[in-house]
Design an enzyme around this catalytic site. Structure first.
Site, PDB file in Angstrom:
ATOM      1  CE1 TYR A  25      -3.101 -58.933  24.108  1.00 44.51           C
ATOM      2  CE2 TYR A  25      -4.020 -59.839  22.095  1.00 44.51           C
ATOM      3  CZ  TYR A  25      -3.127 -59.910  23.144  1.00 44.51           C
ATOM      4  OH  TYR A  25      -2.288 -60.970  23.219  1.00 44.51           O
ATOM      5  CE1 TYR A 157       2.097 -61.116  23.046  1.00 43.95           C
ATOM      6  CE2 TYR A 157       2.049 -63.206  21.885  1.00 43.95           C
ATOM      7  CZ  TYR A 157       1.498 -62.334  22.794  1.00 43.95           C
ATOM      8  OH  TYR A 157       0.346 -62.674  23.459  1.00 43.95           O
ATOM      9  CG  ASP A 258       7.686 -68.491  21.732  1.00 47.94           C
ATOM     10  OD1 ASP A 258       6.972 -69.286  21.092  1.00 47.94           O
ATOM     11  OD2 ASP A 258       7.232 -67.531  22.375  1.00 47.94           O
ATOM     12  CE  LYS A 287      -0.530 -67.607  18.373  1.00 50.25           C
ATOM     13  NZ  LYS A 287       0.511 -66.807  19.008  1.00 50.25           N
TER      14      LYS A 287
HETATM   15  C1  PLP Z   1       0.732 -66.591  20.466  1.00 45.86           C
HETATM   16  C2  PLP Z   1       2.114 -66.700  20.970  1.00 45.86           C
HETATM   17  C3  PLP Z   1       2.366 -66.994  22.328  1.00 45.86           C
HETATM   18  C4  PLP Z   1       1.263 -67.161  23.345  1.00 45.86           C
HETATM   19  O1  PLP Z   1       0.445 -68.247  23.091  1.00 45.86           O
HETATM   20  P1  PLP Z   1      -1.042 -68.292  23.738  1.00 45.86           P
HETATM   21  O2  PLP Z   1      -1.554 -69.629  23.350  1.00 45.86           O
HETATM   22  O3  PLP Z   1      -1.791 -67.143  23.146  1.00 45.86           O
HETATM   23  O4  PLP Z   1      -0.858 -68.148  25.217  1.00 45.86           O
HETATM   24  C5  PLP Z   1       3.688 -67.110  22.726  1.00 45.86           C
HETATM   25  N1  PLP Z   1       4.696 -66.949  21.848  1.00 45.86           N
HETATM   26  C6  PLP Z   1       4.495 -66.678  20.554  1.00 45.86           C
HETATM   27  C7  PLP Z   1       5.660 -66.542  19.624  1.00 45.86           C
HETATM   28  C8  PLP Z   1       3.191 -66.521  20.067  1.00 45.86           C
HETATM   29  O5  PLP Z   1       2.990 -66.221  18.773  1.00 45.86           O
END
Ligand code: PLP
Length: 437
Positions: A25, A157, A258, A287
């Site tokens: 960013y 997000y 997600d 993550k």
């Molecule tokens: C970080 C994140 C993503 C994206 O993951 P990357 O490994 O950075 O591509 C998608 N969804 C959520 C909820 C996140 O916190």
């Protein structure tokens, strides 16, 4: 930790960094000088050069939610080096291997019931792409090709590639720039705030009316369960997940959770969906999946979704990243999950939650602080204004702590191995950052 082995002096490194390296960013060249980290161990990052009188920083960020066991962990190191001696990678088309197979089986075992099949991807954003592709293809394969849109709630997000960007919060977020050319998805209002706040019937009606009006064109609802992370660090009542589950069933829409940020204990439940005792049709993990060691993500789906795709005119899921199922990443993911589940992780998360509650409470009385909230091993101080990131970072570093604020938020999610003294220190740093940022 070992002494720094960089032959290159920090000043020279920073000059080259500024000249050539893009950071997250950031503009090019960068406007803020990053700090050079030479090594890390436990919850501490060792700096190549002291900053604000500190040569080590306690990590309040778990490297963006991922390093739940801290750095340089002997068990995780061993898992990687052991696998390294066998093979670091082999293609996944036509071949398979033990760490990937065992990881997939383990994920099926520990995630909510019904999720039976695992697609291994290289990053969170890609796992969201795969999740959406699965849902679109499910409807196409089962004779309803008009169901191509996504619904989500504002404040979310889901990553930085194209499809996830289209379901990130369209206002005030990082992706506003693209609002004219991204596919136009369907947005519900932001879910009412507060993990303990009662479920608001008016909001449930709002969700219902959107779903009922758009069911024919909706492939899936995609949301972050319980905690909206990079979209604003908001918490909501898990009851809304049960509501979404019921509405999606009623209107024949798939539900994607997600859990890339929330998975593996961060919110106090192993998966945020467990707070609600519900299961999605598709789930994304990432993550902390590898304990922060390597990039890896997973998209899990139900029998129904996999079956639907496999009965279609094109009976395959046309996706296959080069590094799919990478042996090093899957081996360390298995070790990280075993390490987590082999301890009383709930007690550790509760302990950190109590430490954050206590340590961040004084921030409530600071001028310019709008809200202080804690859930599991997540602490958030929200200001009434945009954080001065440079000033806030300086204040935290002076206290010996690494934080990375954004927008109006100074937030932390420390490794689960953070001791009480270090949790208190992180809180002092956040308070100092809030006072000066
Ligand atoms: C970080 C994140 C993503 C994206 O993951 P990357 O490994 O950075 O591509 C998608 N969804 C959520 C909820 C996140 O916190």
């Amino acid at each position: 930790m070992p002494d720094q082995h960089h032959a290159m002096p920090a000043a020279e490194l920073l000059a080259l960094d500024r000249q050539h390296v893009w950071h997250p960013y950031g503009p090019m060249p960068g406007r803020q000088e990053p700090m050079v980290v030479s090594c890390a161990s436990g919850v501490r990052l060792r700096l190549a050069e002291p900053s604000q009188g500190q040569d080590e920083l306690v990590d309040g960020m778990s490297s963006w939610w991922s390093a739940i066991h801290g750095y340089n962990h002997p068990v995780l190191n061993e898992a990687v080096t052991d696998q390294l001696g066998r093979m670091s990678h082999v293609m996944f088309g036509g071949l398979t291997h033990e760490p990937a197979v065992r990881l997939a089986a383990r994920l099926v075992e520990i995630t909510p019931p019904g999720l039976e099949h695992v697609f291994l991807a290289d990053s969170g954003s890609v796992s969201v792409e795969v999740a959406v592709k699965m849902c679109l293809q499910y409807w196409r394969s089962t004779g309803r090709p008009g169901k191509t849109r996504l619904m989500t709630w504002r404040g979310g997000y889901h990553g930085d590639t194209w499809t996830p960007m289209a379901v990130c919060d369209p206002e005030g977020g990082m992706h506003e720039l693209w609002s004219g050319i991204l596919p136009r998805q369907l947005f519900a209002d932001v879910p009412p705030s507060g993990f303990d706040a009662p479920v608001d019937p008016a909001y449930v009606d709002h969700l219902r009316s959107l779903l009922s009006a758009h069911a024919d064109e909706l492939a899936a609802v995609i949301v972050e369960p319980v905690v909206q992370g990079a979209g604003g660090m908001r918490f909501h009542n898990p009851g809304y997940l049960r509501v979404l589950r019921e509405l999606c069933d009623e209107y024949d829409v798939l539900l994607i959770l997600d859990e890339i940020a929330t998975g593996f204990g961060r919110t106090g439940a192993l998966f945020a969906a467990d707070h609600a005792g519900m299961a999605p049709d598709v789930m994304c993990l990432g993550k902390s999946l590898t304990g922060g060691y390597l990039t890896l993500a997973a998209t899990l789906c139900t029998e129904r979704v996999a079956d639907g795709i496999s009965r279609g005119a094109v009976p395959v899921l046309a996706h296959g990243p080069t590094f799919m199922g990478n042996p090093l990443a899957t081996a360390v993911a298995l070790a990280s999950i075993d390490l987590l589940l082999g301890q009383d992780w709930q007690r550790e998360v509760k302990r950190i939650e109590a430490g954050l509650e206590e340590g961040l409470a004084p921030a409530r009385d600071l001028p310019g602080v709008r809200d202080v909230r804690v859930l599991g091993a997540i602490g958030v101080v929200q200001l009434t204004h945009e954080v001065d990131v440079a000033a806030a970072t300086r204040a935290a570093v002076r206290e010996g702590v690494w934080v990375r604020p954004f927008r109006d938020l100074i937030y932390v999610m420390p490794p689960f191995v953070t001791g009480d003294g270090d949790v208190a220190r992180i809180c002092r740093a956040v308070c100092a950052a809030a006072a000066e940022g």
